[in-house]
Write a protein that holds these residues in place. Sequence first.
Motif: not given
Length: 306
Positions: A42, A44-51
């Motif tokens: 994906d 956009e996986s990094k954008k979707k991950d929680q901090p």
Amino acid sequence: KQWYQRRVAITAGDTMRQNVELNKFRSEQQTAASRREFDLYDPESKKKDQPARVSDDDPRCQVSGLQLFQGEDLSAKERKKLQQEQMREWIKQQLSEKNREKEASMHAETLYQRKMMQLDQRAVLLAKEEDECRRNLNVATKSYNAALDAERKAKEAIDKQKELDDNFTELSNQVYGDTLTENPGVAQSSFGGHRVITDRWKGMSDEQKVEIMRIREEQQAEKQRKTEEEKELQKEYERSQLLQANAAILMEREMNRKAAEIEKKIAEENMRLQKEQKDTLTKLAKEVYTNPPTDAYFTQFNTGTR
């Protein structure tokens, strides 16, 4: 040939329509996001991950993650701001409460002064009314006592006259009544002719005395007859007891005789059984067991390995 061309055209149209529907189904239903392994590539996986760290109480912040350290206070500014706002609200509330208490105290003091003035006026009015009532009560009490005194005197006069009339009536009843004239009818009780009233009875007449003597003689004769009958019954009972005792003796003797006969028969039977047993043992010893084994018979066993 035309039929074949038409058939080929229809088949080509169906194939094109199926391809269009297939591509539409793939674009709408089989998107890349619906694939099972889409999370692996994906974009956009990094954008979707929680901090790595959301808050101080984030359960993902373990010791090995090096995300949470002792002594950190990330929410210090927000907490101080909140405390300042809370302090301002408390001060406003305290000032408001103090003003309300001051106004309530002033209002209560005013009401208290008004109430005291009303109570003083009421006390003066009640004192005047009490004096007036006391004067009226004294007048009414004096009038009531005078009426009671007059009523008491009138009642005493009536009671005295009534007592005199009752005494005169009692004297007349005693002089002309049946008690002093000794009328025997006054002693007759209302519960029956055989009962009298003891405090009015003057004694029995001659007819009553003769009747009592007659009844007494009849009772004596009846008692004598019952005594004779009881004596006869006692004699009959004694004779019956004697006959029963004799019968019991005879029965006991008969039972003893039968018991003796039974014992005699049992002894004779025992003698017969004893004789039969003795004859049987003699027969067994002389006729059946004529060859008893000797010691040599028993020593032949267990002499070898077989």
